[in-house]
Design a protein around this motif. Sequence first.
Motif, PDB file in Angstrom:
ATOM      1  N   GLN A  38       5.856  -6.504  -2.423  1.00 48.12           N
ATOM      2  CA  GLN A  38       7.023  -5.963  -3.124  1.00 48.12           C
ATOM      3  C   GLN A  38       8.204  -6.892  -2.860  1.00 48.12           C
ATOM      4  OE1 GLN A  38       5.496  -3.473  -0.816  1.00 48.12           O
ATOM      5  NE2 GLN A  38       4.083  -2.921  -2.441  1.00 48.12           N
ATOM      6  N   ASP A  91       1.647  -4.540   0.821  1.00 52.30           N
ATOM      7  CA  ASP A  91       0.562  -3.564   0.729  1.00 52.30           C
ATOM      8  C   ASP A  91      -0.759  -4.330   0.824  1.00 52.30           C
ATOM      9  OD1 ASP A  91      -1.287  -1.630   0.140  1.00 52.30           O
ATOM     10  OD2 ASP A  91      -0.323  -0.964  -1.711  1.00 52.30           O
ATOM     11  N   ARG A 124      13.722  -6.120  -9.161  1.00 51.21           N
ATOM     12  CA  ARG A 124      12.612  -5.799  -8.263  1.00 51.21           C
ATOM     13  C   ARG A 124      11.348  -6.327  -8.901  1.00 51.21           C
ATOM     14  NH1 ARG A 124      13.033  -2.076  -3.626  1.00 51.21           N
ATOM     15  NH2 ARG A 124      15.248  -1.811  -3.462  1.00 51.21           N
ATOM     16  N   HIS A 126       1.141 -10.205  -6.994  1.00 50.84           N
ATOM     17  CA  HIS A 126      -0.248  -9.806  -6.763  1.00 50.84           C
ATOM     18  C   HIS A 126      -1.053 -11.058  -6.426  1.00 50.84           C
ATOM     19  CE1 HIS A 126       0.026  -5.612  -8.396  1.00 50.84           C
ATOM     20  NE2 HIS A 126       1.187  -6.139  -8.764  1.00 50.84           N
ATOM     21  N   GLU A 178       6.844  -7.397  -8.127  1.00 45.87           N
ATOM     22  CA  GLU A 178       5.639  -7.410  -7.311  1.00 45.87           C
ATOM     23  C   GLU A 178       4.908  -8.721  -7.527  1.00 45.87           C
ATOM     24  OE1 GLU A 178       4.259  -2.780  -6.821  1.00 45.87           O
ATOM     25  OE2 GLU A 178       3.145  -4.047  -8.202  1.00 45.87           O
TER      26      GLU A 178
END
Length: 125
Positions: free
Chosen positions: A121, A111, A73, A77, A75
């Motif tokens: 994500q 998000d 997993r 940015h 993220e």
Amino acid sequence: MRSEFRGLAEELMGEVDPVMAEPVRFSFMKDGMLDTGREQRAIEAVLRIGGGKETSAAGSQTRSWRTRISAQRGELHVDRIAYPDLVVHVGDRVQATERSGKPWFEVLGVDDRHMTRLVVQLGEV
């Protein structure tokens, strides 16, 4: 007039991104197929991948299960100032083009509530 917090956040991003950002490529998808209406796009963003936590199919870490799932997993940015027109949807794909093996990730969530970042994500494909 921008807030003091926003100014500090932008200043911090200006220091972090040149050191931590890496090239990634978005392949935009629709119904599981490449979306021909949205052109693939290469950007630079901060990509962080987790430790690949191993878990049972039921979601616990019990050792009595024979089937286990290991998934990376992560993220991504994205600097919203540098890429204000970037629109990402669940199901789109992201490739880390300079990492070993050029891994692909699927967008699991987006998000867009952060002032300076679009946080995507990811789950490894």
